[in-house]
Write an enzyme that holds these catalytic residues in place. Structure first.
Site, PDB file in Angstrom:
ATOM      1  N   ASP A  18       0.854  -1.189   0.000  1.00 30.27           N
ATOM      2  CA  ASP A  18       0.000   0.000   0.000  1.00 30.27           C
ATOM      3  C   ASP A  18       0.890   1.240   0.000  1.00 30.27           C
ATOM      4  OD1 ASP A  18      -1.955   1.911   0.363  1.00 30.27           O
ATOM      5  OD2 ASP A  18      -2.143   1.546   2.526  1.00 30.27           O
ATOM      6  N   ASN A  20      -0.400   4.580  -0.083  1.00 28.39           N
ATOM      7  CA  ASN A  20      -0.995   5.837   0.398  1.00 28.39           C
ATOM      8  C   ASN A  20      -1.732   5.706   1.727  1.00 28.39           C
ATOM      9  OD1 ASN A  20      -3.076   4.320  -0.493  1.00 28.39           O
ATOM     10  ND2 ASN A  20      -4.046   5.900  -1.744  1.00 28.39           N
ATOM     11  N   ASP A  22      -4.205   3.871   2.793  1.00 27.10           N
ATOM     12  CA  ASP A  22      -5.629   3.550   2.928  1.00 27.10           C
ATOM     13  C   ASP A  22      -5.847   2.072   3.264  1.00 27.10           C
ATOM     14  OD1 ASP A  22      -5.108   2.295   0.567  1.00 27.10           O
ATOM     15  OD2 ASP A  22      -6.693   3.264  -0.598  1.00 27.10           O
ATOM     16  N   ASP A  26      -1.759  -1.178  -3.883  1.00 31.67           N
ATOM     17  CA  ASP A  26      -2.062  -0.417  -5.096  1.00 31.67           C
ATOM     18  C   ASP A  26      -0.907  -0.488  -6.085  1.00 31.67           C
ATOM     19  OD1 ASP A  26      -0.211   1.430  -3.910  1.00 31.67           O
ATOM     20  OD2 ASP A  26      -1.875   2.162  -2.673  1.00 31.67           O
ATOM     21  N   ASP A  95      -5.175 -10.170 -15.794  1.00 32.76           N
ATOM     22  CA  ASP A  95      -6.190 -11.169 -15.476  1.00 32.76           C
ATOM     23  C   ASP A  95      -7.476 -10.753 -16.190  1.00 32.76           C
ATOM     24  OD1 ASP A  95      -7.655 -13.166 -14.116  1.00 32.76           O
ATOM     25  OD2 ASP A  95      -6.353 -12.927 -12.356  1.00 32.76           O
ATOM     26  N   ASP A 197      -9.623 -15.890 -16.720  1.00 33.55           N
ATOM     27  CA  ASP A 197     -10.392 -16.337 -15.564  1.00 33.55           C
ATOM     28  C   ASP A 197     -11.603 -17.171 -15.994  1.00 33.55           C
ATOM     29  OD1 ASP A 197     -10.965 -15.910 -12.591  1.00 33.55           O
ATOM     30  OD2 ASP A 197     -12.855 -15.312 -13.490  1.00 33.55           O
ATOM     31  N   GLU A 248      -7.392 -20.531 -16.715  1.00 34.42           N
ATOM     32  CA  GLU A 248      -7.795 -21.192 -15.482  1.00 34.42           C
ATOM     33  C   GLU A 248      -8.750 -22.309 -15.893  1.00 34.42           C
ATOM     34  OE1 GLU A 248      -9.894 -20.207 -11.210  1.00 34.42           O
ATOM     35  OE2 GLU A 248     -10.753 -19.406 -13.032  1.00 34.42           O
ATOM     36  N   HIS A 323      -4.212 -17.254  -5.307  1.00 35.96           N
ATOM     37  CA  HIS A 323      -5.116 -16.460  -4.465  1.00 35.96           C
ATOM     38  C   HIS A 323      -6.398 -17.212  -4.108  1.00 35.96           C
ATOM     39  CE1 HIS A 323      -6.606 -16.223  -8.452  1.00 35.96           C
ATOM     40  NE2 HIS A 323      -7.732 -15.683  -8.041  1.00 35.96           N
TER      41      HIS A 323
HETATM   42  C1  GLC Z   1     -11.632 -17.591 -10.554  1.00 37.55           C
HETATM   43  C2  GLC Z   1     -10.772 -16.695  -9.694  1.00 37.55           C
HETATM   44  C3  GLC Z   1     -11.449 -16.520  -8.383  1.00 37.55           C
HETATM   45  C4  GLC Z   1     -12.780 -15.867  -8.615  1.00 37.55           C
HETATM   46  C5  GLC Z   1     -13.610 -16.620  -9.640  1.00 37.55           C
HETATM   47  C6  GLC Z   1     -14.728 -15.777 -10.146  1.00 37.55           C
HETATM   48  O1  GLC Z   1     -11.786 -18.837 -10.013  1.00 37.55           O
HETATM   49  O2  GLC Z   1      -9.492 -17.226  -9.587  1.00 37.55           O
HETATM   50  O3  GLC Z   1     -10.676 -15.768  -7.484  1.00 37.55           O
HETATM   51  O4  GLC Z   1     -13.474 -15.802  -7.410  1.00 37.55           O
HETATM   52  O5  GLC Z   1     -12.864 -16.984 -10.776  1.00 37.55           O
HETATM   53  O6  GLC Z   1     -14.268 -14.795 -11.020  1.00 37.55           O
HETATM   54 CA    CA Z   2      -3.604   2.159  -1.209  1.00 37.40          CA
END
Ligand code: GLC
Ligand code: CA
Length: 576
Positions: A18, A20, A22, A26, A95, A197, A248, A323
């Site tokens: 981060d 700034n 908040d 970013d 992404d 995605d 994915e 993630h």
């Molecule tokens: C993919 C992403 C995931 C997201 C889902 C809906 O699985 O990796 O983080 O919640 O798509 O977009």
């Molecule tokens: Ca920030």
């Protein structure tokens, strides 16, 4: 093809740095860490979504594909980030989330107003006069239902994810054209590729058959026009460019993978499969860890099969977290302090020595661990929160669910990056959007920079090795001792050079007989421990010990070993 030789490093912008105060990471924060990224030796960054979004699902619900999320910064900062990466010879994958948009996207805002609206057909609708829509499962909806009623149009819209993430209607050529325009826009800005995605879900059977099974995998990823659309995307956008795509591939089995990435099909370049992600979970409950842990024999079988399908075409990837998964070391190694460093290094060795493009997730390189929240109030992730509500509405055991989530929740990997020992791990000067893992005083980047034996330094060492040894990228992969329950052994061979990799995936000390004779004086090139014991062909492997030997001349398995292990094939030479 540059992406075959790449090492991908995934940045979760919200939690990286981060700038700034908040409390939200970013783009300026990432820019301030460009030299760090360069120092890692990685050469490709995959950024989770940075586009305009109301953040129902942390950016996976996009309301503006042509701008940067306000919290993340400006287009000018994006341009600076891209330039800074390219100056350091690091490529950038964005992404691309085009199975669905946010319900706040102007397209959906229009669509939901009337059936006559020009955007109505950008989405999938079920008119109420036809009765109840056929059941479709929603990943994130607390009701479990993927159709939500919209009054103004007197119809239900489809959302495989949350009700704030309506699915785009790819049957509509106008929608596909919009997607290709978005891709071209970012390609013209200079990005090097896309992570796609939920891309396998884009085609739906719009005859909307009743589906008996609750196994969403059976219909989500098997729409009738999926491959037509991917081929069209290739023709329209990707052909004759240097752009790469990483799909994915949830719901895709090993037998289908080549349909996406085999060169002659002209679709995509790489995908990441989910088969590995199911290991160590029980089949009959939502992400419930198997008390027996991970079956290494099964793990070896799985990754060996996935290597094999790419022997004749296509190209693989390998990852152990992202993630959407818990932390790598907590899941596949051990985050008990005794084993954390050594097992994190072992897993890094595995990812960097397989024949596939490795994908690391930010924090893996310093061995960050699961946070293990105790209360539902600590969670920020829609997946956990809505599943909790769903189970609650069904009167199911939510305490048990929370316990399982300590291992499996996505928020485990979304806690802020641990930079140093200052407040909030140096991530922010404000209040972080999600709690910082308290172990940051022990696990942080600054401390590991100064320690020659840290996970971070080890990571850099093995990254460098892969970069300088084409055999580790392209060499033929050969598994040994498939049935050994604790040790994963393989060789990589290319043009008369061989590397031997021996990984102890267990907490036990293992006396391990090498599958073929090696020089009695052999020393490992890489060792995640200080000790190394080899006596009469037996290795004394410490818990989670990882060894790389090489470069060696290729060897044939000894007659005895070959006989004993019928599955061991004779080594063959392979050229690029
Ligand atoms: C993919 C992403 C995931 C997201 C889902 C809906 O699985 O990796 O983080 O919640 O798509 O977009
Ligand atoms: Ca920030």
């Amino acid at each position: 093809m540059w992406w075959k030789e790449s090492i991908i490093y995934q940045i979760y912008p919200r939690s990286f740095k981060d700038s700034n105060g908040d409390g939200i990471g970013d783009l300026a924060g990432i820019i301030s860490k460009l030299d760090y990224l360069e120092s890692l030796g990685i050469d490709t960054v995959w950024l989770n979504p940075i586009f305009g979004s109301p953040n129902d699902d942390n950016g996976y619900d996009i309301s503006n594909y042509y701008d940067i999320m306000t919290e993340y910064g400006t287009m000018k900062e994006f341009d600076m980030l891209l330039q800074g990466l390219h100056q350091r010879n690091i490529k950038l994958l964005l992404d691309l989330v085009v199975n669905h948009t946010s319900d706040e996207h102007p397209w959906f805002q229009g669509a939901r107003q009337s059936r006559e609206n020009p955007y109505y057909n950008y989405y999938h609708w079920w008119p109420a006069e036809k009765g109840k829509p056929p059941f479709r499962y929603s990943h994130f909806d607390p009701s479990g239902q993927a159709w939500t009623y919209n009054k103004a149009t007197d119809s239900y819209y489809l959302h495989y994810f949350s009700a704030k993430m309506p699915d785009l209607n790819w049957e509509n050529p106008q929608v596909r054209k919009e997607v290709y325009d978005i891709m071209r826009f970012w390609i013209n800005k200079g990005v090097d590729g896309f992570r796609l995605d939920a891309i396998c879900y884009i085609s739906k059977d719009t005859s909307w058959p009743e589906i008996e099974t609750h196994d969403w995998g059976a219909y989500y990823a098997h729409g009738p026009h999926l491959h037509d659309y991917l081929q069209e995307m290739n023709r329209e956008v990707l052909e004759n460019t240097n752009i790469t795509t990483l799909a994915e591939a949830a719901g895709i089995t090993i037998n289908e993978a080549l349909h996406f990435v085999e060169e002659n099909r002209k679709e995509l370049h790489m995908l990441y499969h989910f088969e590995g992600m199911h290991l160590g979970y029980l089949k009959d409950a939502y992400k419930r860890p198997d008390p027996k842990g991970i079956d290494l024999v099964e793990l070896k079988r799985l990754y060996t099969s996935w290597d094999k399908i790419y022997e004749t075409g296509g190209w693989g990837t390998i990852y152990l977290t992202n993630h959407d998964q818990p932390r790598m070391v907590s899941r596949w190694g051990s985050d008990i302090e005794t084993y954390r460093e050594v097992s994190a290094k072992m897993l890094i060795t595995f990812l960097l020595t397989m024949r596939a493009t490795p994908i690391f997730y930010n924090g893996d390189e310093i061995g960050m661990t699961n946070i293990r929240f105790e209360s539902i109030d600590d969670y920020k992730d829609i997946d956990t929160i809505n599943m909790y509500k769903y189970l609650q509405s069904k009167g199911e055991d939510t305490a048990r669910f929370l316990l399982d989530q300590q291992m499996a929740a996505r928020d485990n990997s979304r806690t802020p990056f641990q930079w140093d020992t200052s407040t909030n791990a140096g991530f922010t000067e404000g209040k972080p959007w999600i709690k910082v893992n308290e172990n940051y005083t022990l696990i942080n980047e600054a401390a590991q920079e100064k320690d020659d034996r840290s996970i971070l330094q080890f990571f850099k060492q093995v990254v460098l090795l892969r970069k300088h040894q084409p055999v580790l990228v392209y060499g033929r992969y050969q598994l040994y001792d498939a049935a050994h329950p604790q040790v994963y052994t393989y060789t990589r061979t290319l043009n008369g050079t061989m590397f031997l990799i021996v990984l102890n995936f267990s907490k036990e000390t293992v006396v391990y007989k090498l599958p073929f004779l090696v020089d009695a004086d052999i020393e490992p090139l890489v060792n995640n421990m200080l000790t190394f014991e080899l006596e009469g062909g037996n290795l004394n492997l410490a818990p989670y010990q990882a060894l790389i030997f090489g470069p060696l001349p290729p060897v044939m398995p000894t007659a005895a070993a070959a006989e004993e292990k019928a599955e061991v094939l004779p080594l063959e030479e392979e050229t690029i």
